[in-house]
Design a protein around this motif. Sequence first.
Motif, short mmCIF file in Angstrom:
data_model
loop_
_atom_site.label_atom_id
_atom_site.label_comp_id
_atom_site.label_asym_id
_atom_site.label_seq_id
_atom_site.Cartn_x
_atom_site.Cartn_y
_atom_site.Cartn_z
N LEU A 1 0.82 -1.21 0.00
CA LEU A 1 0.00 0.00 0.00
C LEU A 1 0.85 1.27 0.00
N LEU B 1 2.11 2.09 -3.47
CA LEU B 1 1.11 2.60 -4.41
C LEU B 1 0.93 4.11 -4.30
N SER C 1 -3.50 6.56 -5.00
CA SER C 1 -4.05 5.25 -5.31
C SER C 1 -4.10 4.35 -4.10
N TRP D 1 -6.79 1.29 -3.34
CA TRP D 1 -6.36 -0.10 -3.19
C TRP D 1 -6.46 -0.56 -1.74
N THR E 1 -8.44 -3.79 -0.75
CA THR E 1 -7.81 -4.81 0.09
C THR E 1 -8.68 -5.17 1.29
N VAL F 1 -13.64 -4.91 -7.19
CA VAL F 1 -12.75 -3.97 -7.90
C VAL F 1 -13.57 -3.01 -8.76
#
Length: 354
Positions: A183, A186, A190, A194, A198, A335
Motif C-alpha cells: 500500500l 502505491l 491510489s 487499493w 484490500t 474492484v
Amino acid sequence: MLGVDLRVAKIVWTVFLAVLALFIVYSVRSTLLVVVFAVFFSYLLYPLVELVEYYKPRRFPRTVSIALVFLVVILVAGVVGTLFGNRITDEAVRLSQQLPILLNPTNISQRIPLPSFLEPQRIKILAFVTEQLQSGTGQALPFAQRLGLAVMHAATNLIYLILIPVLSFLLISEAPTLRADILSSLGRTSGSLWGAITEDLDVLLAKYVRALVILSIATFTAYSVVFSALGVPYALLLGGVAGLLEVIPFVGPLVAVGTVLTVSSFSGYEHLLWLSGFIFSYRIFQDYVLSPYLMSEGVEVSPLLVIIGLLAGDELGGVAGIFLSVPVLATLKIVFVRVKASRHTTQREKPIVA
C-alpha cells in the motif's frame, strides 16, 4: 508521411501487457493454485492465531502462537481422520465391490422401492432406467478414468500437502508487513483506493473460506447422523461425499443429493420418502438460513453470474476452476464497484473553472 498515434499505441501496449499477464498466469496455474489454497488456509486459521495472541504472555513472539495453532490443527485433523477415515474407506471399498450388482438392470426392478400408485408403471420405469444406464455407460467410463487419473496425479504430488501449510505459516507471519509495503508503494492517491479494495477482499475471503468449512462440517455431521439413524446404506461415506461437494457452489449440493438418492435407491433402501424429506428440509435450512448468515458480507453475486462462472471455471480449470469461480467473480465485482466509486468521488472533487 507516416505518423504514430500515441493514444492507439498506448491501447495496443496495454492490451499486449494484459494478454501477456494472462498467459503467464495460465502457464503457472499449478503454482498459483497452491498459493491460493495456502491463502484460503491462512484465512481459516487466522482467527485462532489472533485468539492465542490475545491470551498468550507478551514475552512470547507471534511465531510461537502461529506454530501452536498449526500443531493443534494438525493433531485434530489426524484424530478426526483416524476416527472416521477407516470406516469411510471400508464403506467405499464395499460400495465399489457391489456396484456391478447394484447397476445390473435385471435386478434393479426388485431393488428400487416404488409407491403403490407407481407399481403398475414399474416395467416402463425399469425400461427407461435401463436405457439411461446403457446410454450413459460410454460417458461414465471415460469420466471415471479421468477422475482416477486426477486422483493418482494428486497422490503423486503429496508435496503440496506440505507446501500449503508452510506457505500459510509464512503468509500469516508476514502478511501485515507485506500489506503495508504494497500500500505504501502505491502512493497516497491510489493507496486509498487499493486500501479499500484490500479491506473488501479481506472480508470476502475470510467470510467465504470460513463459511465453506462450516457448511461442509455441518453437512457431513447432519447427513452422517441422520443417515445412520434412518439406516441408510453407506451413511458415513455418503455424508463425507456430501460434505466435500459442499465446497463447490450450486452444483456440488445438487450432485450430492443425486448421489445419495441414487445409491440409496439402487441399494434397496425402503424409506426414500423419509430420506427425501430430510434432505429437502436440510437444504432449505442450509440455503436460506445458515449460508446467508455465514456469507452475510462480501459474497454477493447474482445466481446468473454464478452459473456462468461455474461453466467458465470448469472449462478453464476443472474442479479447481469451479471452486474458485465464485470468489473470482466477487473479487471482480469489488474492484469494479470501488473503481467506479473512486471515479465519481474524483469527479465531484474537481474544481469548477469559471
